[in-house]
Scaffold this motif. Structure first.
Motif, PDB file in Angstrom:
ATOM      1  N   GLY A 172       0.820  -1.216   0.000  1.00 44.71           N
ATOM      2  CA  GLY A 172       0.000   0.000   0.000  1.00 44.71           C
ATOM      3  C   GLY A 172       0.850   1.260   0.000  1.00 44.71           C
ATOM      4  N   GLU A 173       1.881   1.271   0.826  1.00 46.04           N
ATOM      5  CA  GLU A 173       2.773   2.432   0.883  1.00 46.04           C
ATOM      6  C   GLU A 173       3.516   2.634  -0.428  1.00 46.04           C
ATOM      7  OE1 GLU A 173       3.664   2.364   5.700  1.00 46.04           O
ATOM      8  OE2 GLU A 173       5.068   1.355   4.339  1.00 46.04           O
ATOM      9  N   ALA A 203       0.932   4.069  -2.892  1.00 53.79           N
ATOM     10  CA  ALA A 203       0.573   5.436  -2.526  1.00 53.79           C
ATOM     11  C   ALA A 203       1.696   6.426  -2.798  1.00 53.79           C
ATOM     12  CB  ALA A 203       0.162   5.493  -1.054  1.00 53.79           C
ATOM     13  N   SER A 204       2.940   5.993  -2.640  1.00 52.88           N
ATOM     14  CA  SER A 204       4.085   6.886  -2.861  1.00 52.88           C
ATOM     15  C   SER A 204       4.429   7.032  -4.342  1.00 52.88           C
ATOM     16  CB  SER A 204       5.318   6.359  -2.118  1.00 52.88           C
ATOM     17  OG  SER A 204       5.841   5.208  -2.769  1.00 52.88           O
ATOM     18  N   LYS A 224      -3.214   5.751   3.448  1.00 54.95           N
ATOM     19  CA  LYS A 224      -3.823   6.888   2.767  1.00 54.95           C
ATOM     20  C   LYS A 224      -3.528   6.837   1.269  1.00 54.95           C
ATOM     21  CE  LYS A 224      -4.087  11.897   3.057  1.00 54.95           C
ATOM     22  NZ  LYS A 224      -3.630  13.085   3.784  1.00 54.95           N
ATOM     23  N   GLY A 225      -4.584   6.937   0.459  1.00 54.98           N
ATOM     24  CA  GLY A 225      -4.436   6.950  -0.991  1.00 54.98           C
ATOM     25  C   GLY A 225      -4.656   5.606  -1.650  1.00 54.98           C
ATOM     26  N   VAL A 226      -4.827   4.566  -0.855  1.00 55.26           N
ATOM     27  CA  VAL A 226      -5.011   3.226  -1.417  1.00 55.26           C
ATOM     28  C   VAL A 226      -6.492   2.932  -1.588  1.00 55.26           C
ATOM     29  CG1 VAL A 226      -4.789   0.752  -0.910  1.00 55.26           C
ATOM     30  CG2 VAL A 226      -2.840   2.282  -0.575  1.00 55.26           C
ATOM     31  N   ASN A 277      -6.435   0.867  -7.109  1.00 54.61           N
ATOM     32  CA  ASN A 277      -5.019   0.815  -7.460  1.00 54.61           C
ATOM     33  C   ASN A 277      -4.327  -0.444  -6.926  1.00 54.61           C
ATOM     34  OD1 ASN A 277      -5.005   1.699  -4.780  1.00 54.61           O
ATOM     35  ND2 ASN A 277      -4.263   3.750  -5.284  1.00 54.61           N
ATOM     36  N   GLU A 306     -11.595   9.528   3.931  1.00 56.38           N
ATOM     37  CA  GLU A 306     -10.242   9.241   4.417  1.00 56.38           C
ATOM     38  C   GLU A 306      -9.607  10.487   5.031  1.00 56.38           C
ATOM     39  OE1 GLU A 306      -7.292   6.537   2.241  1.00 56.38           O
ATOM     40  OE2 GLU A 306      -6.739   8.568   1.613  1.00 56.38           O
TER      41      GLU A 306
END
Length: 147
Positions: free
Chosen positions: A50-51, A54-55, A79-81, A102, A144
């Motif tokens: 996930g990180e 997201a990055s 966050k962002g996933v 994603n 979120e």
């Protein structure tokens, strides 16, 4: 496209199969583990992939555990996933088209090798439709932000 892979011990064998399948189709696959069938905890790999998604280190992710549920919940805490568990191709198609997912997750104890290949092929062949679906994705992402 760079694809990040992660699994626990239950998903290890299917991760290896799907990595090879996508590499043969020209995808660059980055394996974040696990690297054997030795017992590990799926939240560690859900979080890690996930990180990376997201990055932007990888474009999308594939996660596999026994059911796909625990590892996807873990990834969705990042966050962002937008990770979705899919057990058949139609859900994989719609989660991209309508949810701009994603990360795709699946259960090695739920789907067989051939169905898993169809799921990832579908996931990576679809595109987000935008439009009214963008408004809904934005609402999800606002939740979120607020929490």
């Amino acid at each position: 496209m760079r694809v990040g892979f992660g699994s626990d011990h239950a998903g290890f064998f299917l991760k290896e199969i799907l990595k090879k399948h996508l590499e043969e189709k020209g995808f660059e696959c980055v394996d974040y583990g696990t690297y054997s069938e030795d017992r590990v905890d799926y939240p560690d790999y859900g979080k890690l992939v996930g990180e990376k998604v997201a990055s932007g280190e990888v474009d999308k992710g594939v996660l596999i555990c026994g059911t796909g549920i625990g590892i996807s919940i873990s990834a969705n805490k990042v966050k962002g996933v937008r990770a979705a568990v899919c057990s058949e191709p139609y859900s994989a198609k719609m989660t991209v088209r309508h949810n701009d997912a994603n990360i795709i997750a699946m259960g090695a104890r739920v789907v067989g090798e051939d169905v898993a290949k169809m799921i990832v092929d579908t996931f990576f062949s679809e595109e987000f439709e935008g439009g009214r679906h963008l408004d809904r994705v934005n609402k999800m992402m606002k939740i979120e932000e607020e929490n």
